[in-house]
Design a protein around this motif. Sequence first.
Motif, short mmCIF file in Angstrom:
data_model
loop_
_atom_site.label_atom_id
_atom_site.label_comp_id
_atom_site.label_asym_id
_atom_site.label_seq_id
_atom_site.Cartn_x
_atom_site.Cartn_y
_atom_site.Cartn_z
N ALA A 91 0.94 -0.68 -0.21
CA ALA A 91 0.26 -0.50 -0.08
C ALA A 91 0.86 1.16 0.23
O ALA A 91 0.77 2.14 -0.93
CB ALA A 91 -0.69 0.33 1.10
N ASP A 92 2.02 1.34 0.94
CA ASP A 92 3.25 2.38 0.65
C ASP A 92 3.48 2.48 -0.17
O ASP A 92 3.59 3.73 -0.64
CB ASP A 92 4.41 2.14 1.87
CG ASP A 92 4.28 3.47 2.30
OD1 ASP A 92 4.12 4.37 2.25
OD2 ASP A 92 6.29 2.65 2.08
N TYR A 93 3.62 1.05 -0.97
CA TYR A 93 4.74 1.64 -2.48
C TYR A 93 3.57 2.14 -2.98
O TYR A 93 3.96 2.82 -3.97
CB TYR A 93 5.42 0.08 -2.77
CG TYR A 93 6.12 0.76 -4.30
CD1 TYR A 93 6.75 0.94 -3.51
CD2 TYR A 93 5.37 -0.20 -5.36
CE1 TYR A 93 8.07 1.16 -5.80
CE2 TYR A 93 5.90 0.12 -6.99
CZ TYR A 93 7.15 1.39 -6.65
OH TYR A 93 7.97 0.84 -7.95
N ALA A 94 1.95 1.53 -3.62
CA ALA A 94 1.52 2.00 -4.93
C ALA A 94 0.70 3.78 -4.23
O ALA A 94 0.92 3.73 -5.17
CB ALA A 94 0.10 1.58 -4.54
N SER A 95 1.31 3.66 -2.67
CA SER A 95 0.71 5.21 -2.85
C SER A 95 1.35 6.30 -3.40
O SER A 95 1.52 7.60 -3.29
CB SER A 95 0.45 5.71 -0.73
OG SER A 95 1.66 5.96 -0.67
N TYR A 96 2.80 5.65 -3.50
CA TYR A 96 4.14 7.06 -4.02
C TYR A 96 4.17 6.94 -5.36
O TYR A 96 4.16 7.35 -6.78
CB TYR A 96 5.28 5.64 -3.59
CG TYR A 96 6.71 6.49 -3.80
CD1 TYR A 96 7.24 7.68 -4.35
CD2 TYR A 96 7.31 5.65 -5.16
CE1 TYR A 96 8.00 8.31 -5.37
CE2 TYR A 96 8.08 5.94 -6.12
CZ TYR A 96 8.59 7.29 -6.31
OH TYR A 96 9.50 7.05 -7.20
N ARG A 97 4.08 4.86 -6.19
CA ARG A 97 3.55 5.20 -7.30
C ARG A 97 2.65 5.36 -8.51
O ARG A 97 2.45 5.05 -9.78
CB ARG A 97 4.04 3.10 -7.76
CG ARG A 97 4.74 2.73 -9.24
CD ARG A 97 5.60 3.41 -9.46
NE ARG A 97 6.33 3.65 -11.08
CZ ARG A 97 7.03 3.39 -11.57
NH1 ARG A 97 7.88 3.52 -11.35
NH2 ARG A 97 7.08 2.66 -13.38
N HIS A 98 1.42 5.72 -7.92
CA HIS A 98 0.00 5.38 -8.36
C HIS A 98 -0.64 5.85 -7.10
O HIS A 98 -1.21 5.16 -6.47
CB HIS A 98 -0.63 4.05 -8.71
CG HIS A 98 0.54 3.37 -9.24
ND1 HIS A 98 0.84 3.40 -11.22
CD2 HIS A 98 1.26 2.05 -9.17
CE1 HIS A 98 1.26 2.30 -11.50
NE2 HIS A 98 1.89 1.44 -10.49
N PRO A 99 -0.72 7.38 -7.31
CA PRO A 99 -1.20 8.13 -5.87
C PRO A 99 -2.56 7.91 -5.59
O PRO A 99 -3.18 8.28 -5.00
CB PRO A 99 -0.57 9.16 -6.28
CG PRO A 99 0.13 9.98 -7.57
CD PRO A 99 0.82 8.05 -8.17
N ASP A 100 -2.95 8.14 -7.50
CA ASP A 100 -4.76 7.79 -7.43
C ASP A 100 -5.24 6.76 -7.53
O ASP A 100 -6.70 6.71 -6.93
CB ASP A 100 -4.58 8.05 -9.06
CG ASP A 100 -5.19 9.87 -9.02
OD1 ASP A 100 -4.85 11.10 -7.90
OD2 ASP A 100 -4.54 10.65 -10.05
#
Length: 128
Positions: free
Chosen positions: A63-72
């Motif tokens: 989830a943390d990586y996704a918020s960085y890589r794909h913030p939307d």
Amino acid sequence: MKVLIVECDNNLGGLWQGHLERAGMVVSRVADQGRAIAYLSSFDVDVIIMNLVIGEGSALAIADYASYRHPDARIIFVTNTSFFSDGSIFSVASNACAFLPTRTPPDDLTAMVEHHGHKDEHMGPAPA
């Protein structure tokens, strides 16, 4: 709409994937943190359906990586445990939009994905 399922139970992940694909979504499925991070490094995603308890790795790290890589991208967490049942997942993972039991009917899960994955061209993701 592009959906990533992170689920180590092949039967459950396959059930969800089938319902989502019949609703016209493009769905990929992985079973662990390493594969999820690799996928998110290479492909766009609108919604992630992720079991809070995965076999290898950490759902919160994904989830943390996704918020960085794909913030939307929005995350729908599922679990069969009472962990985070107090709603604190929403303060731990800023991209969390729903927290559901794994026994949620696939049609209901599909409706949640459609709702949270719908994006307006000018406004970004639908509000939670």
